[in-house]
Design a protein around this motif. Structure first.
Motif, PDB file in Angstrom:
ATOM      1  N   MET A 219      45.925  39.542  41.856  1.00 33.79           N
ATOM      2  CA  MET A 219      45.161  39.001  40.740  1.00 33.79           C
ATOM      3  C   MET A 219      43.673  39.079  41.055  1.00 33.79           C
ATOM      4  N   ASP A 220      42.906  39.605  40.133  1.00 37.49           N
ATOM      5  CA  ASP A 220      41.466  39.711  40.309  1.00 37.49           C
ATOM      6  C   ASP A 220      40.794  38.402  39.939  1.00 37.49           C
ATOM      7  N   THR A 221      39.820  38.026  40.750  1.00 38.68           N
ATOM      8  CA  THR A 221      39.046  36.826  40.473  1.00 38.68           C
ATOM      9  C   THR A 221      37.734  37.244  39.848  1.00 38.68           C
ATOM     10  N   LYS A 222      37.411  36.666  38.720  1.00 37.03           N
ATOM     11  CA  LYS A 222      36.153  36.965  38.053  1.00 37.03           C
ATOM     12  C   LYS A 222      35.242  35.753  38.207  1.00 37.03           C
ATOM     13  N   LEU A 223      34.105  35.955  38.884  1.00 37.29           N
ATOM     14  CA  LEU A 223      33.134  34.883  39.060  1.00 37.29           C
ATOM     15  C   LEU A 223      32.131  34.927  37.923  1.00 37.29           C
ATOM     16  N   ILE A 224      31.792  33.745  37.431  1.00 37.71           N
ATOM     17  CA  ILE A 224      30.777  33.661  36.386  1.00 37.71           C
ATOM     18  C   ILE A 224      29.743  32.625  36.787  1.00 37.71           C
ATOM     19  N   ALA A 225      28.507  32.839  36.342  1.00 38.73           N
ATOM     20  CA  ALA A 225      27.426  31.893  36.603  1.00 38.73           C
ATOM     21  C   ALA A 225      27.507  30.767  35.576  1.00 38.73           C
ATOM     22  N   ILE A 226      27.550  29.527  36.081  1.00 38.54           N
ATOM     23  CA  ILE A 226      27.632  28.392  35.167  1.00 38.54           C
ATOM     24  C   ILE A 226      26.318  27.644  35.059  1.00 38.54           C
ATOM     25  N   THR A 227      25.435  27.835  36.024  1.00 40.78           N
ATOM     26  CA  THR A 227      24.116  27.215  35.973  1.00 40.78           C
ATOM     27  C   THR A 227      23.210  27.946  36.951  1.00 40.78           C
ATOM     28  N   THR A 228      21.939  27.626  36.913  1.00 43.10           N
ATOM     29  CA  THR A 228      20.963  28.211  37.828  1.00 43.10           C
ATOM     30  C   THR A 228      20.198  27.083  38.496  1.00 43.10           C
ATOM     31  N   ALA A 229      20.123  27.136  39.816  1.00 46.27           N
ATOM     32  CA  ALA A 229      19.367  26.151  40.585  1.00 46.27           C
ATOM     33  C   ALA A 229      17.970  26.697  40.842  1.00 46.27           C
ATOM     34  N   SER A 230      17.001  25.811  40.896  1.00 53.40           N
ATOM     35  CA  SER A 230      15.612  26.255  41.052  1.00 53.40           C
ATOM     36  C   SER A 230      15.265  26.664  42.483  1.00 53.40           C
ATOM     37  N   ASP A 231      16.065  26.228  43.466  1.00 57.06           N
ATOM     38  CA  ASP A 231      15.811  26.617  44.852  1.00 57.06           C
ATOM     39  C   ASP A 231      17.099  26.476  45.657  1.00 57.06           C
ATOM     40  N   GLU A 232      17.039  26.850  46.930  1.00 59.99           N
ATOM     41  CA  GLU A 232      18.234  26.859  47.764  1.00 59.99           C
ATOM     42  C   GLU A 232      18.789  25.460  47.996  1.00 59.99           C
ATOM     43  N   MET A 233      17.928  24.479  48.174  1.00 53.14           N
ATOM     44  CA  MET A 233      18.398  23.119  48.409  1.00 53.14           C
ATOM     45  C   MET A 233      19.166  22.592  47.189  1.00 53.14           C
ATOM     46  N   GLU A 234      18.622  22.812  46.000  1.00 54.59           N
ATOM     47  CA  GLU A 234      19.311  22.382  44.786  1.00 54.59           C
ATOM     48  C   GLU A 234      20.642  23.123  44.643  1.00 54.59           C
ATOM     49  N   ALA A 235      20.658  24.407  44.968  1.00 57.38           N
ATOM     50  CA  ALA A 235      21.893  25.193  44.890  1.00 57.38           C
ATOM     51  C   ALA A 235      22.958  24.612  45.804  1.00 57.38           C
ATOM     52  N   ASN A 236      22.570  24.279  47.031  1.00 58.73           N
ATOM     53  CA  ASN A 236      23.523  23.700  47.971  1.00 58.73           C
ATOM     54  C   ASN A 236      24.043  22.348  47.479  1.00 58.73           C
ATOM     55  N   MET A 237      23.189  21.562  46.863  1.00 64.41           N
ATOM     56  CA  MET A 237      23.618  20.270  46.329  1.00 64.41           C
ATOM     57  C   MET A 237      24.628  20.462  45.193  1.00 64.41           C
ATOM     58  N   ILE A 238      24.397  21.415  44.320  1.00 64.89           N
ATOM     59  CA  ILE A 238      25.310  21.661  43.199  1.00 64.89           C
ATOM     60  C   ILE A 238      26.647  22.193  43.710  1.00 64.89           C
ATOM     61  N   VAL A 239      26.613  23.117  44.664  1.00 61.76           N
ATOM     62  CA  VAL A 239      27.854  23.644  45.243  1.00 61.76           C
ATOM     63  C   VAL A 239      28.638  22.506  45.900  1.00 61.76           C
ATOM     64  N   GLY A 240      27.946  21.615  46.600  1.00 65.29           N
ATOM     65  CA  GLY A 240      28.597  20.470  47.226  1.00 65.29           C
ATOM     66  C   GLY A 240      29.196  19.521  46.205  1.00 65.29           C
ATOM     67  N   LEU A 241      28.484  19.296  45.113  1.00 65.82           N
ATOM     68  CA  LEU A 241      28.966  18.439  44.036  1.00 65.82           C
ATOM     69  C   LEU A 241      30.255  19.002  43.443  1.00 65.82           C
ATOM     70  N   LEU A 242      30.270  20.304  43.202  1.00 67.12           N
ATOM     71  CA  LEU A 242      31.471  20.941  42.664  1.00 67.12           C
ATOM     72  C   LEU A 242      32.616  20.888  43.671  1.00 67.12           C
ATOM     73  N   ALA A 243      32.315  21.130  44.950  1.00 69.72           N
ATOM     74  CA  ALA A 243      33.349  21.071  45.986  1.00 69.72           C
ATOM     75  C   ALA A 243      33.957  19.675  46.068  1.00 69.72           C
ATOM     76  N   ALA A 244      33.129  18.653  45.918  1.00 69.34           N
ATOM     77  CA  ALA A 244      33.628  17.272  45.934  1.00 69.34           C
ATOM     78  C   ALA A 244      34.564  17.021  44.762  1.00 69.34           C
ATOM     79  N   GLY A 245      34.381  17.762  43.676  1.00 67.24           N
ATOM     80  CA  GLY A 245      35.254  17.656  42.519  1.00 67.24           C
ATOM     81  C   GLY A 245      36.453  18.596  42.606  1.00 67.24           C
ATOM     82  N   GLY A 246      36.629  19.262  43.755  1.00 64.90           N
ATOM     83  CA  GLY A 246      37.770  20.144  43.950  1.00 64.90           C
ATOM     84  C   GLY A 246      37.605  21.530  43.342  1.00 64.90           C
ATOM     85  N   ILE A 247      36.357  21.913  43.055  1.00 65.15           N
ATOM     86  CA  ILE A 247      36.097  23.210  42.418  1.00 65.15           C
ATOM     87  C   ILE A 247      35.324  24.097  43.398  1.00 65.15           C
TER      88      ILE A 247
END
Length: 86
Positions: free
Chosen positions: A1-29
């Motif tokens: 099965m192919d996985t298709k990644l899509i952009a759901i938001t844009t972070a203004s810098d690397e720190m914000e990006a890491n925070m959003i990825v962590g937030l999603l990971a905490a939600g099991g995503i």
């Protein structure tokens, strides 16, 4: 099965990006951040500046957006950061 990644938001810098990825990971995503090439800085080296696209599997996009909406994370950068003119 192919996985298709899509952009759901844009972070203004690397720190914000890491925070959003962590937030999603905490939600099991599983999510990842990828430097955006839409900033016009080039693709090889952009230094500490430049935005990051937050990517999730297409199947998780709705759940991820629900998590971001609950935390009031914007869907896109509303405006570019203020950069002083020379």
């Amino acid at each position: 099965m192919d996985t298709k990644l899509i952009a759901i938001t844009t972070a203004s810098d690397e720190m914000e990006a890491n925070m959003i990825v962590g937030l999603l990971a905490a939600g099991g995503i599983p999510a990842m951040a990828k430097r955006s090439v839409r900033d016009g800085y080039g693709t090889v080296y952009q230094g500490p500046f430049g935005s990051f696209d937050i990517l999730v599997d297409e199947e998780n996009a709705t759940a991820a957006q629900t998590v971001l909406d609950a935390e009031d994370v914007p869907g896109e950068l509303d405006e570019k950061p203020d950069i002083p003119a020379d």
